[in-house]
Every structure is written in structure tokens, then in C-alpha cells.
Design a protein around this motif. Structure first.
Motif, PDB file in Angstrom:
ATOM      1  N   ARG A  43      52.455 -34.345 -78.966  1.00 40.40           N
ATOM      2  CA  ARG A  43      50.901 -34.647 -78.786  1.00 40.40           C
ATOM      3  C   ARG A  43      50.361 -35.426 -79.965  1.00 40.40           C
ATOM      4  O   ARG A  43      49.765 -36.647 -79.252  1.00 40.40           O
ATOM      5  N   MET A  44      50.633 -35.103 -81.157  1.00 39.80           N
ATOM      6  CA  MET A  44      50.303 -36.023 -82.200  1.00 39.80           C
ATOM      7  C   MET A  44      51.021 -37.417 -82.293  1.00 39.80           C
ATOM      8  O   MET A  44      50.174 -38.243 -82.183  1.00 39.80           O
ATOM      9  N   LEU A  45      52.124 -37.206 -81.995  1.00 40.11           N
ATOM     10  CA  LEU A  45      52.846 -38.867 -82.123  1.00 40.11           C
ATOM     11  C   LEU A  45      52.491 -39.627 -80.994  1.00 40.11           C
ATOM     12  O   LEU A  45      52.336 -40.958 -81.167  1.00 40.11           O
ATOM     13  N   LYS A  46      52.227 -39.127 -80.029  1.00 33.48           N
ATOM     14  CA  LYS A  46      51.687 -39.869 -78.873  1.00 33.48           C
ATOM     15  C   LYS A  46      50.268 -40.550 -79.007  1.00 33.48           C
ATOM     16  O   LYS A  46      49.791 -41.578 -78.520  1.00 33.48           O
ATOM     17  N   ASN A  47      49.641 -40.154 -79.987  1.00 35.02           N
ATOM     18  CA  ASN A  47      48.192 -40.552 -80.336  1.00 35.02           C
ATOM     19  C   ASN A  47      48.237 -41.476 -81.455  1.00 35.02           C
ATOM     20  O   ASN A  47      47.368 -42.137 -81.733  1.00 35.02           O
ATOM     21  N   ILE A  48      49.436 -41.625 -82.168  1.00 39.20           N
ATOM     22  CA  ILE A  48      49.661 -42.546 -83.259  1.00 39.20           C
ATOM     23  C   ILE A  48      50.735 -43.299 -83.071  1.00 39.20           C
ATOM     24  O   ILE A  48      51.660 -43.546 -84.120  1.00 39.20           O
ATOM     25  N   PRO A  49      51.257 -43.983 -82.098  1.00 43.29           N
ATOM     26  CA  PRO A  49      52.532 -44.714 -82.047  1.00 43.29           C
ATOM     27  C   PRO A  49      52.543 -45.843 -82.792  1.00 43.29           C
ATOM     28  O   PRO A  49      53.711 -46.016 -83.402  1.00 43.29           O
ATOM     29  N   GLU A  50      51.435 -46.421 -83.569  1.00 44.11           N
ATOM     30  CA  GLU A  50      51.697 -47.398 -84.604  1.00 44.11           C
ATOM     31  C   GLU A  50      51.918 -47.089 -85.891  1.00 44.11           C
ATOM     32  O   GLU A  50      52.205 -47.690 -86.847  1.00 44.11           O
ATOM     33  N   HIS A  51      51.754 -45.719 -86.133  1.00 42.46           N
ATOM     34  CA  HIS A  51      51.954 -44.875 -87.303  1.00 42.46           C
ATOM     35  C   HIS A  51      53.206 -44.150 -87.613  1.00 42.46           C
ATOM     36  O   HIS A  51      53.377 -43.469 -88.411  1.00 42.46           O
ATOM     37  N   ILE A  52      54.200 -44.185 -86.539  1.00 38.37           N
ATOM     38  CA  ILE A  52      55.191 -43.360 -86.290  1.00 38.37           C
ATOM     39  C   ILE A  52      56.423 -43.814 -87.555  1.00 38.37           C
ATOM     40  O   ILE A  52      57.097 -42.852 -88.062  1.00 38.37           O
TER      41      ILE A  52
ATOM     42  N   TYR B  31      48.224 -24.031 -83.915  1.00 38.12           N
ATOM     43  CA  TYR B  31      48.830 -25.317 -83.580  1.00 38.12           C
ATOM     44  C   TYR B  31      48.131 -25.880 -82.379  1.00 38.12           C
ATOM     45  O   TYR B  31      47.883 -27.057 -82.128  1.00 38.12           O
ATOM     46  N   ASP B  32      47.802 -25.210 -81.497  1.00 37.59           N
ATOM     47  CA  ASP B  32      46.828 -25.538 -80.528  1.00 37.59           C
ATOM     48  C   ASP B  32      45.538 -26.271 -80.741  1.00 37.59           C
ATOM     49  O   ASP B  32      45.159 -27.307 -80.056  1.00 37.59           O
ATOM     50  N   ILE B  33      44.949 -25.803 -81.748  1.00 38.31           N
ATOM     51  CA  ILE B  33      43.672 -26.359 -82.354  1.00 38.31           C
ATOM     52  C   ILE B  33      43.761 -27.673 -82.973  1.00 38.31           C
ATOM     53  O   ILE B  33      43.109 -28.709 -82.752  1.00 38.31           O
ATOM     54  N   LEU B  34      45.191 -27.858 -83.620  1.00 32.21           N
ATOM     55  CA  LEU B  34      45.593 -29.180 -84.203  1.00 32.21           C
ATOM     56  C   LEU B  34      45.662 -30.039 -83.152  1.00 32.21           C
ATOM     57  O   LEU B  34      45.371 -31.154 -83.373  1.00 32.21           O
ATOM     58  N   GLY B  35      46.305 -29.813 -82.119  1.00 34.98           N
ATOM     59  CA  GLY B  35      46.367 -30.764 -80.972  1.00 34.98           C
ATOM     60  C   GLY B  35      45.257 -31.228 -80.402  1.00 34.98           C
ATOM     61  O   GLY B  35      44.820 -32.395 -80.233  1.00 34.98           O
ATOM     62  N   GLU B  36      44.216 -30.403 -80.307  1.00 37.46           N
ATOM     63  CA  GLU B  36      42.832 -30.790 -79.817  1.00 37.46           C
ATOM     64  C   GLU B  36      42.290 -31.631 -80.970  1.00 37.46           C
ATOM     65  O   GLU B  36      41.354 -32.367 -80.449  1.00 37.46           O
ATOM     66  N   ILE B  37      42.312 -31.549 -82.234  1.00 34.89           N
ATOM     67  CA  ILE B  37      41.579 -32.064 -83.084  1.00 34.89           C
ATOM     68  C   ILE B  37      42.320 -33.564 -83.325  1.00 34.89           C
ATOM     69  O   ILE B  37      41.457 -34.523 -83.122  1.00 34.89           O
ATOM     70  N   PHE B  38      43.746 -33.701 -83.059  1.00 34.44           N
ATOM     71  CA  PHE B  38      44.048 -35.106 -83.171  1.00 34.44           C
ATOM     72  C   PHE B  38      43.775 -35.672 -81.865  1.00 34.44           C
ATOM     73  O   PHE B  38      43.669 -37.063 -81.991  1.00 34.44           O
ATOM     74  N   ASP B  39      43.395 -35.218 -80.631  1.00 31.07           N
ATOM     75  CA  ASP B  39      43.120 -35.759 -79.663  1.00 31.07           C
ATOM     76  C   ASP B  39      41.734 -36.363 -79.568  1.00 31.07           C
ATOM     77  O   ASP B  39      41.258 -37.524 -79.255  1.00 31.07           O
ATOM     78  N   ARG B  40      40.954 -35.872 -80.829  1.00 30.93           N
ATOM     79  CA  ARG B  40      39.435 -36.212 -80.899  1.00 30.93           C
ATOM     80  C   ARG B  40      39.284 -37.254 -82.018  1.00 30.93           C
ATOM     81  O   ARG B  40      37.985 -37.506 -82.306  1.00 30.93           O
ATOM     82  N   LEU B  41      40.199 -37.385 -82.647  1.00 28.59           N
ATOM     83  CA  LEU B  41      40.249 -38.346 -83.921  1.00 28.59           C
ATOM     84  C   LEU B  41      40.398 -39.660 -83.567  1.00 28.59           C
ATOM     85  O   LEU B  41      41.215 -39.869 -82.873  1.00 28.59           O
ATOM     86  N   CYS B  42      39.718 -40.619 -84.241  1.00 27.49           N
ATOM     87  CA  CYS B  42      39.982 -42.252 -84.329  1.00 27.49           C
ATOM     88  C   CYS B  42      41.321 -42.493 -84.977  1.00 27.49           C
ATOM     89  O   CYS B  42      41.890 -41.506 -85.490  1.00 27.49           O
ATOM     90  N   SER B  43      41.858 -43.603 -84.569  1.00 25.96           N
ATOM     91  CA  SER B  43      42.970 -44.054 -85.016  1.00 25.96           C
ATOM     92  C   SER B  43      43.330 -43.962 -86.400  1.00 25.96           C
ATOM     93  O   SER B  43      44.297 -43.447 -86.962  1.00 25.96           O
ATOM     94  N   GLN B  44      42.156 -44.147 -87.241  1.00 32.15           N
ATOM     95  CA  GLN B  44      42.349 -44.353 -88.562  1.00 32.15           C
ATOM     96  C   GLN B  44      42.438 -43.218 -89.177  1.00 32.15           C
ATOM     97  O   GLN B  44      43.021 -42.638 -90.328  1.00 32.15           O
TER      98      GLN B  44
END
Length: 230
Positions: A147-156, A95-108
Motif C-alpha cells: 500500500r505504501m509503495l503504490k503511493n510513492i512510486p517515484e521514491h522507491i 499497521y492498518d493505521i499506517l496504511g491509512e495515514i500514508f493514503d492521506r499524506l501528500c507525496s512530499q
């Protein structure tokens, strides 16, 4: 890191996640975690072009796209670890890895991965049965969700239907920190997923009522803050 993300060894690391040896799986997850943390070092000006003189926007975009493509490649096998790995520590690191990945992906790319991640999370944390018995792993999962939701507010908004049962279970979780994380998740959902949230919020009534009477003041405070933001 270059060997993990940019060469054929990528598949070898993914295969290692299925090793019968718990220590080997944990070591592989830690290697991937460290690699993902340093992914930004291989964004521009790092180039994938064989020509050392190659420059310009196309080269820059190519390096960005390849880094993010390789990061996204880890999501499905890491999700399998979250759900199926017999080791609690391995599931927690996953789960920690998933958080790190999502932090580094673009919005799309984040939006593209939601169709993969959200249904898996609902299958683990949104059912009536307690599928994840380890409190530390559940906490890591709920921290990843916020962590994920804060990175994708427009897609929630399209995800609210799957997130509501996850939050309902989180509010009634025996672990206090998970209750508090759940309140934070609901604050983000209420702010950015209003259209569907108000249609489905009634499913949270029983869970919220039970949490409102909790003995711990910080739990009640978190819930009041959550209700206020709704």
C-alpha cells in the motif's frame, strides 16, 4: 476526531498507547484508526483560522498542512506499537493505521516519512531471525508495504536495498498469503525501482527458487507473474 488531531489531547492519545492495559491500548488504536479514516472531512473548506471570515488560498493551505502534520505525528508512536506492543491485535491495527495515514499524506510528506518507516520495517522483517511470530501481523505488515509503495512510486529506488531482504523473507514465509503479497511488492519494486533492483535482485534467487516449487498453484502463479514483470 477534532479532539484527537487538532487539540492538545493529541499527546494524551499517544501516551495512552503505552498503557499497561491491553484493552486500553487497543481502544486507543481503534480511536486513532477511525480518526485517520475521517481525516479528509477536515481538509478544505475546514479552516483553522480564528477569523470566521478568513478565506483564500492561504487558509486552505494552512488547513491541509495542519491535518497532514498531525497525521505524520502519529507515525513514530504507531511504529513503536508495531514493533514493541505485546498484543498481536494491537500490532495488527497499528499497521492498518499506517496504511491509512500514508493514503492521506501528500507525496512530499510520504517521502519524508520513508526515512522513518523503511528502516523500522527492515529491522523487523529483514533480519534472519523471525522477529514477528504472528502470521496475521506479518500479513498486515506486508499489506501495508504494498500500500505504501503504490503511493510513492517515484521514491522507491533509494529504498530497494532495505526492501530486498524484507521480500526475501516474505517469499520463504510459511504463510501462503504473505508469499503472494511479497510477489506483488516485488512487481512494484521492479517497475519503479529498476536501477537498484537489478543490481540487488540476485539476493532473491534462493528464495524465488524455493517458492517456484511450492505446492500451492496460486503461489506459483503469483511468482511467475512477478518474474515476468521483472
Amino acid at each position: 476526531f477534532r479532539r484527537v488531531l487538532f487539540r492538545s489531547n493529541l499527546d494524551r492519545y499517544i501516551v495512552k498507547l503505552q498503557d499497561e492495559d491491553k484493552a486500553a491500548r487497543r481502544a486507543t488504536l481503534k480511536t486513532i484508526y477511525t480518526a485517520v479514516q475521517h481525516a479528509d472531512a477536515f481538509r478544505p473548506p475546514y479552516r483553522l483560522d480564528n477569523d470566521p471570515g478568513a478565506q483564500g488560498e492561504n487558509s486552505t493551505m494552512a488547513s491541509v498542512n495542519v491535518v497532514e502534520t498531525q497525521l505524520a505525528t502519529f507515525i513514530r508512536p504507531i511504529l513503536c506499537c508495531c514493533k514493541l506492543d505485546a498484543s498481536e491485535k494491537c500490532r495488527e491495527i497499528a499497521y492498518d493505521i499506517l496504511g491509512e495515514i500514508f493514503d492521506r499524506l501528500c507525496s512530499q510528506r510520504r517521502a519524508e516519512q520513508l526515512a522513518v518507516v523503511i528502516p523500522q520495517l527492515r529491522s523487523i522483517f529483514g533480519s534472519r531471525e523471525l522477529n514477528e511470530t504472528c502470521e496475521e501481523v506479518r500479513l498486515a505488515a506486508y499489506k501495508f508495504i504494498i500500500r505504501m509503495l503504490k503511493n510513492i512510486p517515484e521514491h522507491i529506488d533509494p529504498c530497494v536495498n532495505d526492501l530486498i531482504p524484507i521480500c526475501a523473507n516474505g517469499l520463504t514465509d510459511a504463510f501462503i498469503d504473505i508469499k503472494i503479497e511479497t510477489c506483488s511488492i516485488l512487481c512494484v519494486i521492479a517497475q519503479h525501482g529498476r536501477q537498484n533492483f537489478y543490481n540487488l535482485a540476485h539476493h532473491l534467487t534462493a528464495s524465488m527458487s524455493a517458492t517456484m516449487n511450492h505446492a500451492q498453484q496460486r503461489v506459483r502463479r503469483a511468482l511467475i507473474t512477478c518474474v515476468g514483470s521483472c
